[in-house]
Motif scaffolding. Structure first.
Motif, short mmCIF file in Angstrom:
data_model
loop_
_atom_site.label_atom_id
_atom_site.label_comp_id
_atom_site.label_asym_id
_atom_site.label_seq_id
_atom_site.Cartn_x
_atom_site.Cartn_y
_atom_site.Cartn_z
N UNK A 106 0.83 -1.20 0.00
CA UNK A 106 0.00 0.00 0.00
C UNK A 106 0.87 1.25 0.00
N UNK A 107 0.28 2.36 -0.41
CA UNK A 107 1.03 3.62 -0.40
C UNK A 107 0.25 4.73 -1.06
N UNK A 108 0.61 5.95 -0.72
CA UNK A 108 -0.03 7.12 -1.31
C UNK A 108 0.45 7.33 -2.75
N UNK A 111 4.41 7.50 -4.45
CA UNK A 111 5.40 6.97 -3.51
C UNK A 111 6.33 5.94 -4.14
N UNK A 112 5.94 5.39 -5.28
CA UNK A 112 6.84 4.44 -5.95
C UNK A 112 6.30 3.04 -6.11
N UNK A 113 4.98 2.85 -5.94
CA UNK A 113 4.40 1.51 -6.07
C UNK A 113 4.56 0.97 -7.50
N UNK A 114 4.18 1.79 -8.47
CA UNK A 114 4.29 1.37 -9.87
C UNK A 114 5.75 1.19 -10.27
N UNK A 115 6.61 2.09 -9.81
CA UNK A 115 8.03 1.97 -10.13
C UNK A 115 8.60 0.67 -9.58
N UNK A 138 10.21 -18.65 -13.01
CA UNK A 138 10.47 -18.74 -14.45
C UNK A 138 9.77 -17.64 -15.21
N UNK A 139 8.66 -17.16 -14.64
CA UNK A 139 7.81 -16.22 -15.38
C UNK A 139 7.27 -15.14 -14.45
N UNK A 140 7.43 -13.87 -14.86
CA UNK A 140 6.82 -12.73 -14.17
C UNK A 140 5.76 -12.14 -15.08
N UNK A 141 4.54 -12.03 -14.56
CA UNK A 141 3.42 -11.48 -15.32
C UNK A 141 3.00 -10.15 -14.69
N UNK A 142 3.43 -9.05 -15.28
CA UNK A 142 3.07 -7.72 -14.78
C UNK A 142 1.85 -7.21 -15.53
N UNK A 143 0.75 -7.02 -14.80
CA UNK A 143 -0.50 -6.55 -15.40
C UNK A 143 -0.90 -5.21 -14.80
N UNK A 144 -1.20 -4.25 -15.65
CA UNK A 144 -1.68 -2.94 -15.22
C UNK A 144 -3.20 -3.02 -15.05
N UNK A 145 -3.67 -2.84 -13.83
CA UNK A 145 -5.09 -3.01 -13.54
C UNK A 145 -5.96 -2.05 -14.34
N UNK A 146 -5.44 -0.87 -14.63
CA UNK A 146 -6.24 0.12 -15.36
C UNK A 146 -6.61 -0.35 -16.75
N UNK A 147 -5.82 -1.28 -17.32
CA UNK A 147 -6.08 -1.78 -18.68
C UNK A 147 -6.83 -3.10 -18.70
N UNK A 148 -7.25 -3.57 -17.52
CA UNK A 148 -7.94 -4.86 -17.44
C UNK A 148 -9.44 -4.66 -17.47
N UNK A 149 -10.09 -5.27 -18.45
CA UNK A 149 -11.54 -5.23 -18.54
C UNK A 149 -12.05 -6.61 -18.93
N UNK A 150 -11.40 -7.64 -18.36
CA UNK A 150 -11.68 -9.02 -18.75
C UNK A 150 -11.10 -9.95 -17.70
N UNK A 151 -11.17 -11.26 -17.95
CA UNK A 151 -10.61 -12.24 -17.03
C UNK A 151 -9.09 -12.30 -17.12
N UNK A 152 -8.47 -13.11 -16.25
CA UNK A 152 -7.01 -13.15 -16.16
C UNK A 152 -6.36 -13.61 -17.45
N UNK A 190 -1.85 -1.42 -9.17
CA UNK A 190 -2.88 -0.38 -9.16
C UNK A 190 -4.28 -0.92 -8.99
N UNK A 191 -4.51 -1.64 -7.87
CA UNK A 191 -5.82 -2.21 -7.62
C UNK A 191 -6.89 -1.13 -7.63
N UNK A 192 -6.53 0.09 -7.20
CA UNK A 192 -7.49 1.19 -7.15
C UNK A 192 -7.81 1.75 -8.53
N UNK A 193 -7.10 1.26 -9.57
CA UNK A 193 -7.31 1.78 -10.92
C UNK A 193 -8.12 0.81 -11.79
#
Length: 639
Positions: A106-108, A111-115, A138-152, A190-193
């Protein structure tokens, strides 16, 4: 260089070997897609360009991501602890969980959460190892919540997989994730996005009901993070820049040493700016302002952002070959900025930072340019390839929403009472409310007082809103005068509460609180627990006690009051005829302070209870109190 190449080849070989050991049906195809995602992260996540209006401001993660720390919180009620967690120790075992897999950060804003999320992906792409407790995945899946409008699965395909991937390879990729969950790290930034309605879909993932063996990192603002805390094994809070981080960032930014020194000296002497600089985004903005305004710095966040807007508008005019002008550029572009603010507020109401071209319909053509306040991108989504517009940061979106509202209030398009009665302005839109008053304070004294009166009405209905009110008043200041003190006293005269409880106030908010008491006539019980009250603050309170005729109970426990402060309070009580209970437990009064209290309190005839636990009074202090106050049969002293 040769050694680095050899290490990289070994890492590639070990990845392929681990996949073979796990009996993946077609490791060649999998390695190919993993390589594509690695390259995507290298190209996309390795650089920061936070300000689209300043193209030269582009920073490499390796150069600016110093040592952002995380402060752990207990899962029970989210209580903050003093444990410092390094950025690559977030999966380390702790008292509440021996094998954490799901981490909430968490953070305001700024503060550097996305970074941090970018850093995880970038380091994995560069095949760098984390700390001992960081999972070797083996695998890192970075997903931006603001661009999600569907299932995983659709989101992974949408944001990470190549556009031309065939259905068979796509299904193999998903099968690997399902069958080798412990080798996968999912990062939801960005759960809030999340677009409206999407958060509930991903709750099962965060709860571990889907892909239970995978590692998960989730970032969010506090107000949204609280909804998923119980589902996460580890709860962390981004603490922001430390003093050394700020210094390192500023020294790296400036080529001219004298400018770096000038800014650092200013931060050392200005508590407000020093607090602003804990936010990495604000540190970057202060560096820009230092260049553009020759070392003149604002006194509040609102004034900081107003200066930034002037700076950005000036750069926009330069870019558009428009003539220089001495006019107030915020006033010059008032209509366009108000329209931009309308878009910003609509986005906040929908819990979205981003919007498409339809949002500009009916507005000035200049608004679409954004004056450099908007980023324009094709979006990471393959399913929505159109142009996407977004504010540089959520704090900018809040600023422009506030600008729109301040214009509407001054134009009498909305009323002060209707705005201050809306509960969301004290919770998720709290920063908007602070910006609104900060802007009104620069324009119209009557308007900001009307706003304060409306806020006071709500505090009288719900006393837990008091700290929000104090924070707002602290923000509503003007340069070079005592306007904020006048507002505090105005608020105090409107405050109808009988009991006030404050815990952990900052120095700034404590000063506002004390100022409100000077004109208040209703508060009978005041608790300022663990607010860092020192001798100077105690002297201020002593001055209030001389004039106050309603306060009967005062609790200043767990503070920093010493001999001088205790003496000042006792002298203030000589002229007070209403206070009956004073709690000074867990301070730093000592034996000398006890002697001073005993001497001064002889002349007070009203006080009935004095608590002095944990003050290192010693035998001398206890003896002085016993002898000095023995004739005051109505006073009970506990030490």
């Amino acid at each position: 260089m040769m050694k680095q190449q050899q290490q990289q080849q070994l890492l590639e070989r070990s990845t392929k070997d681990s996949l073979k050991e796990e009996q993946v049906s077609d490791p060649f195809d999998l390695v190919k897609y993993i390589s594509i995602i690695r390259q995507l992260y290298e190209d996309r996540e390795g650089w920061l360009a936070p300000f689209s209006w300043c193209e030269e401001f582009r920073l490499n993660l390796d150069n600016i991501f110093t040592r952002l720390k995380f402060v752990s919180r207990k899962r029970e009620r989210g209580i903050k602890t003093d444990d410092i967690v390094d950025m690559f120790q977030i999966f380390q075992p702790h008292q509440e969980c021996s094998q954490p897999k799901r981490v909430l950060i968490e953070g305001q804003p700024g503060m550097g959460k996305t970074t941090y999320c970018q850093k995880i992906a970038y380091n994995w792409a560069k095949k760098r190892k984390g700390g001992e407790s960081f999972p070797d995945v083996t695998l890192v899946l970075l997903l931006k919540c603001r661009d999600i409008n569907c299932g995983l699965w659709e989101a992974i395909d949408d944001q990470l997989l190549p556009r031309e991937v065939n259905e068979e390879d796509k299904e193999r990729f998903f099968t690997f994730i399902r069958e080798h969950q412990s080798k996968v790290l999912l990062v939801l930034d960005g759960l809030d996005e999340f677009p409206s309605g999407q958060l509930s879909i991903y709750t099962d993932i965060i709860q571990g009901r889907f892909l239970p063996e995978s590692y998960i990192v989730v970032t969010a603002r506090h107000e949204v993070g609280v909804n998923v805390r119980k589902s996460c094994h580890t709860l962390l809070e981004v603490e922001g820049f430390t003093k050394s981080d700020i210094k390192e960032f500023i020294q790296r930014y400036f080529k001219e040493e004298h400018l770096a020194k000038e800014l650092l000296d200013k931060l050392d002497s200005d508590i407000t700016l020093k607090d602003l600089a804990r936010n990495p985004l604000n540190t970057a903005l202060l560096c820009l302002l230092c260049e553009d305004f020759g070392g003149k710095f604002p006194a509040s966040r609102t004034l900081l952002y107003l200066e930034i807007v002037e700076c950005m508008l000036r750069r926009y005019r330069l870019k558009m070959n428009l003539p220089e002008t001495d006019q107030d550029l915020v006033a010059l572009y008032r209509v366009e900025l108000k329209q931009l603010g309308h878009i910003a507020m609509e986005g906040l109401l929908k819990n979205s930072l981003y919007f498409d071209e339809s949002a500009f319909q009916g507005f000035s053509s200049d608004v679409k340019s954004g004056f450099g306040f908007l980023s324009v991108e094709a979006g990471r989504s393959k399913r929505r390839p159109g142009r996407s517009y977004g504010f540089l940061h959520k704090s900018f979106q809040e600023f422009f929403a506030a600008l729109c509202h301040s214009c509407q209030l001054l134009d009498e398009e909305i009323s002060f009472d209707s705005l201050t009665a809306e509960w969301r302005y004290y919770h998720e839109f709290r920063q908007v409310l602070m910006f609104i008053g900060g802007m009104l304070a620069q324009k119209c004294e009557a308007a900001v007082k009307a706003l304060i009166a409306g806020i006071a009405t709500q505090v009288n209905l719900k006393e837990n809103l008091l700290e929000v009110a104090l924070a707002c008043i602290n923000e509503y200041r003007r340069e070079g005068n005592t306007f904020d003190k006048d507002l505090a006293q105005f608020f105090g005269s409107r405050l109808k509460l009988q009991r006030v409880f404050c815990e952990g106030l900052t120095k700034e908010l404590l000063a506002v609180c004390i100022e409100t008491l000077k004109t208040n006539s209703t508060v009978t019980g005041l608790v300022l627990f663990n607010c860092g009250i020192d001798d100077a603050n105690a002297a201020e309170l002593a001055g209030v006690l001389k004039e106050n005729s309603t306060l009967t109970s005062l609790d200043l426990s767990v503070d920093q009051i010493g001999k001088v402060g205790a003496d000042a309070l006792a002298k203030g009580l000589k002229e007070n005829s209403t206070l009956t209970s004073l709690d000074l437990s867990d301070n730093q009064i000592g034996s000398d302070g006890a002697v001073a209290l005993a001497k001064e309190l002889k002349e007070n005839s009203t006080l009935k209870s004095l608590t002095l636990y944990f003050n290192a009074i010693g035998n001398d202090g206890a003896d002085a109190l016993t002898k000095g106050l023995k004739e005051k049969s109505t006073l009970t002293v506990t030490f």
